[in-house]
Write an enzyme that holds these catalytic residues in place. Structure first.
Site, PDB file in Angstrom:
ATOM      1  N   GLN A  26      21.467 120.728  -6.408  1.00  0.00           N
ATOM      2  CA  GLN A  26      20.212 121.456  -6.425  1.00  0.00           C
ATOM      3  C   GLN A  26      19.291 120.804  -5.395  1.00  0.00           C
ATOM      4  O   GLN A  26      19.332 119.584  -5.186  1.00  0.00           O
ATOM      5  CB  GLN A  26      19.552 121.402  -7.806  1.00  0.00           C
ATOM      6  CG  GLN A  26      20.287 122.222  -8.871  1.00  0.00           C
ATOM      7  CD  GLN A  26      19.969 123.706  -8.752  1.00  0.00           C
ATOM      8  OE1 GLN A  26      20.520 124.365  -7.868  1.00  0.00           O
ATOM      9  NE2 GLN A  26      19.120 124.210  -9.625  1.00  0.00           N
ATOM     10  N   SER A  27      18.421 121.590  -4.752  1.00  0.00           N
ATOM     11  CA  SER A  27      17.647 121.074  -3.616  1.00  0.00           C
ATOM     12  C   SER A  27      16.568 120.089  -4.034  1.00  0.00           C
ATOM     13  O   SER A  27      16.293 119.118  -3.324  1.00  0.00           O
ATOM     14  CB  SER A  27      17.007 122.236  -2.840  1.00  0.00           C
ATOM     15  OG  SER A  27      18.011 123.066  -2.309  1.00  0.00           O
ATOM     16  N   THR A  28      15.926 120.297  -5.178  1.00  0.00           N
ATOM     17  CA  THR A  28      14.820 119.438  -5.600  1.00  0.00           C
ATOM     18  C   THR A  28      15.007 119.081  -7.065  1.00  0.00           C
ATOM     19  O   THR A  28      15.725 119.749  -7.819  1.00  0.00           O
ATOM     20  CB  THR A  28      13.463 120.130  -5.403  1.00  0.00           C
ATOM     21  OG1 THR A  28      13.410 121.296  -6.231  1.00  0.00           O
ATOM     22  CG2 THR A  28      13.258 120.509  -3.939  1.00  0.00           C
TER      23      THR A  28
ATOM     24  N   GLN B  99      13.887 121.863  -9.348  1.00  0.00           N
ATOM     25  CA  GLN B  99      14.898 122.869  -9.655  1.00  0.00           C
ATOM     26  C   GLN B  99      15.881 122.359 -10.702  1.00  0.00           C
ATOM     27  O   GLN B  99      16.328 123.112 -11.572  1.00  0.00           O
ATOM     28  CB  GLN B  99      15.646 123.243  -8.371  1.00  0.00           C
ATOM     29  CG  GLN B  99      14.796 123.972  -7.347  1.00  0.00           C
ATOM     30  CD  GLN B  99      15.577 124.299  -6.086  1.00  0.00           C
ATOM     31  OE1 GLN B  99      16.732 123.906  -5.933  1.00  0.00           O
ATOM     32  NE2 GLN B  99      14.930 125.006  -5.169  1.00  0.00           N
TER      33      GLN B  99
ATOM     34  N   GLY C 268      19.190 117.288  -6.781  1.00  0.00           N
ATOM     35  CA  GLY C 268      17.824 116.986  -6.354  1.00  0.00           C
ATOM     36  C   GLY C 268      17.700 116.619  -4.895  1.00  0.00           C
ATOM     37  O   GLY C 268      16.648 116.120  -4.479  1.00  0.00           O
TER      38      GLY C 268
END
Length: 776
Positions: free
Chosen positions: A20-22, A25, A61
């Protein structure tokens, strides 16, 4: 099972990549995370055994725009390159990589090792052209999608910022009201601390100066916390240099709403990686700038002046632009002088014990190899004194008014500092009262809670007392209040600015700041060896040329003028060194060092300027000449002088004798020498010398002349005569020897002298003695 999945694929592990990008999220979009973990079941359905399915979820993340920090992705690429992977599972291509460079590198490795790539849409074999083309398009669209998302988000932010409605964390001293407007912080202590930074910067002129003043006054500065349970809380602590720069460079304190002050530029690091670094944009390139958007602490003009001063204080900037902050040191024109030769700054150089002999130097041409000497080097005191005197002349009419304004600023600063301490005490009293109230409201029977609240109340009381004691101590040490006597002293000093300038309590930094308030820069031009021309450019645009005559070098100061040397030369004709000393001291003349003359000083002057000693007049003989004339030793001549057998005059008590010999005295002494067995013994060795009577001819030389000609002593010449190496005769009985010297004899004797180490040594001593004697 899909026909692309072979038994060879099933024998190798299947890697499921979860990302997941962050962290936001990961926390709030858990459905996407669950879908990615569910790929494990799909791998089992396609034939992989559970123990051959590996989940890589260490990159949760983290953004997929680059590989930095994605250790699981690097592990995946390494395993694929070693042919240890049967298939790579991902919910979509963007989970693996959003960079075409990373994605296509993974595709090439998978195609080479025969590794499959499986997502929700299907199973792909990168070794097949159609699948590789489709995967390439998906990777390109994934990267384009990232651009579109970023463009939409940034466009929305920019549009909202242009209206001044985009909210961002506010700097200390501001907060949002109920209508989302930016207003000054309602806490008076916070506002006072921010205002104190700008006030002290006006006084010191540097960020470091503000930090030192805060420490000196014992003040604190707030910092607002973001995130967690401390969201929005103020934490008071010491002021740092970075915090001061952050406040001074923030346009919000000037009432300006700014957006886009920074941009990210990509660079290639030393490790070969492409990284993004924030770069500062100039004010003209800010994307959004709304003037008078909210209340301010300073004006926009003051903000611009502050940025200019901060830029000039930098020591790592362009040398042609920056002047540097006013620092310690005796060079008062530091950073203001420009070289008239190359146009660059003259920098101070401190020499001597503790740097007490500063000089201004420009070494650019020598450093660049364009010259072997410095462009310019001049003592600081020679230039500083002229510029300071010029400033005194300009400030003379307004000295009292300047002192009153300075006194007013000091009172305001001290009042603000006292107010900050009082607000600090008020805050501590409030916390003490709050702790007391909580303790009084608790149920006394609940001893566990009551004991804790009682301890906090006691700690608040101790903290309050400590703050009061610190405030009282600083009040005594820093003298924050100015008494009536101090005011009268300041006003009296205003009438004598040089006295205040030269006071021991006035720091070099203060003198430099005063000079910089008036002088913009000074170009130093060298017009003569000991003459400079200062082109002073004052603030406001006016210019002025001030000539400076530099003091002579120490050697020139110690050198006696030609008039004095001529006087000594005239006196030396008839006076000895002690007599000359007496005459000069009686006239009140001093040496080049300001002392009374001594015989050694006159002797050195005569030696340096080749001033001869008093010489005999015509018809007079020296003791040496008289001894040579009669062929006796000088002791005999002194005997004759002591017993008045010879008439002579003497210069001074210890001066040389100048002897007068008439015909009767000469005849008497010649007979004396001839009849005396003792005196004639010394002349017996010359008995074989030709005694032909006759005057000395022009082609004949005396013993002294021959000794000088060959650089030997008289004894060597007598040795040559006794051993028939030289032919000599006497002009009269007992008279001087006359030596005939032809070319062949002279050549033979010169070779003798040059090959004899003993005669060389004698020649060296004779030469030195002759030089000293000639100087006398």
């Amino acid at each position: 099972m899909n026909h692309k999945v072979t038994q060879n694929h099933l024998q190798k592990p299947a890697f499921i990549y979860v990302r997941q990008s962050t962290m936001g999220q990961v926390r709030y979009h858990q459905e996407s995370t669950e879908r990615q973990y569910a790929l494990k079941h799909r791998a089992e359905e396609m034939g992989w055994l559970p123990h051959l399915i590996r989940v890589l979820d260490g990159d949760l993340g983290k953004s997929g725009a680059r590989t930095d920090g994605r250790e699981d992705f690097k592990s995946l690429v390494a395993e694929v390159s070693m042919q240890n992977v049967g298939a790579v599972f991902a919910i979509e291509v963007s989970r693996l990589a959003r960079s075409c460079a990373d994605w296509h590198r993974l595709l090439e490795l998978c195609a080479y090792t025969g590794t499959l790539i499986i997502d929700e849409d299907g199973c792909y074999n990168p070794a097949e052209f159609n699948d590789q083309l489709l995967l390439g398009l998906k990777g390109t669209m994934s990267q384009a999608e990232l651009h579109f998302i970023r463009a939409r988000l940034y466009g929305g932010k920019l549009n909202k910022a242009k209206k001044g409605e985009l909210r961002f964390p506010l700097p200390v001293g501001f907060c949002f009201d109920e209508q989302d407007r930016i207003v000054l912080d309602p806490d008076e202590e916070v506002r006072g601390a921010v205002s104190m930074i700008f006030s002290l910067f006006r006084e010191t002129g540097s960020a470091y100066g503000v930090v030192h003043k805060f420490v000196q006054l014992g003040l604190r500065f707030p910092k607002r916390s973001f995130g967690g349970v401390w969201q929005g809380k103020l934490v008071w602590g010491g002021l740092t240099h970075a915090r001061v720069l952050g406040v001074l460079k923030n346009p919000s304190y000037a009432g300006v709403y700014a957006f886009g002050r920074y941009h990210y530029a990509k660079e290639l690091s030393a490790e070969g990686k492409i990284i993004s670094r924030p770069k500062v944009r100039s004010i003209e390139d800010w994307q959004v700038k709304i003037d008078a958007h909210h209340e301010s602490y300073i004006s926009w003009d003051e903000y611009l002046k502050t940025q200019t001063l901060l830029q000039s204080n930098r020591t790592n900037g362009e040398p042609m632009i920056v002047t540097g902050a006013a620092r310690e040191g005796l060079a008062l024109l530091q950073g203001l002088l420009l070289c008239g030769t190359c146009g660059r700054h003259l920098h101070p150089r401190y020499t001597g014990n503790g740097g007490i002999y500063p000089t201004y130097q420009c070494n650019w041409r020598r450093r660049e190899g364009l010259s072997t000497t410095s462009c310019m080097s001049v003592r600081c005191a020679d230039i500083d004194a002229v510029v300071i005197q010029r400033i005194f002349d300009l400030l003379q009419p307004d000295q009292l008014q300047i002192a009153i304004q300075a006194l007013t600023q000091l009172e305001k600063r001290d009042s603000a500092a006292s107010r900050q301490w009082q607000m600090k005490i008020d805050r501590a009293e409030y916390e003490t009262q709050l702790a007391q109230k909580r303790y009084e409201e608790v149920d006394p029977t609940n001893r566990l809670v009551a004991a804790t609240l009682e301890r906090r109340w006691n700690e608040a009381l101790l903290k309050l007392e400590e703050i009061k004691q610190s405030a009282a101590q600083l009040q005594r040490e820093a003298a924050l209040s100015i008494t009536a006597d101090q005011k009268s002293q300041i006003l009296s000093l205003a009438k004598d600015l040089p006295k205040l300038w030269n006071a021991s309590t006035t720091q070099p930094q203060d003198r430099k700041r005063i000079i910089r308030l008036l002088v913009n820069d000074i170009t130093v031009e060298k017009v003569a060896p000991k003459s400079l021309l200062l082109h002073i450019r004052w603030h406001g645009g006016k210019t002025e040329d001030v000539p400076i005559q530099l003091p002579p070098n120490q050697a020139d100061v110690m050198r006696y003028p030609e008039e004095f040397v001529s006087r000594v030369r005239d006196l030396a004709v008839e006076h000895t060194d002690p007599q000359i000393v007496a005459i000069l001291n009686e006239e009140g003349q001093k040496s080049s060092t300001g002392k009374r003359f001594t015989p050694s000083m006159i002797s050195w002057i005569r030696f340096k300027h080749e001033i001869a000693s008093p010489s005999p007049a015509a018809g007079e003989y020296t003791v040496a000449q008289a001894a040579s004339k009669f062929g006796v030793s000088q002791h005999v001549v002194y005997y004759w002088l002591e017993h008045n057998i010879l008439a002579a005059r003497r210069i001074g008590e210890h001066g040389p004798y100048f002897i007068t010999i008439d015909e009767e005295a000469e005849r008497k002494l010649l007979n004396w020498v001839t009849d005396s067995p003792r005196l004639s013994k010394s002349s017996s060795r010359h008995s074989e010398i030709d005694s032909t009577i006759g005057p000395q001819r022009s082609d004949e030389l005396t013993v002294a002349q021959v000794a000088t000609k060959f650089g030997v002593s008289h004894h060597v010449v007598y040795y040559w005569i006794e051993n028939s190496h030289l032919h000599a005769r006497r002009s009269r009985p007992g008279g001087p020897l006359c030596i005939k010297l032809d070319e062949q004899t002279e050549k033979r004797l010169r070779q003798w002298v040059s090959h004899s180490s003993r005669l060389k040594k004698n020649f060296s001593k004779s030469s030195q003695k002759k030089t000293v004697g000639g100087a006398k």
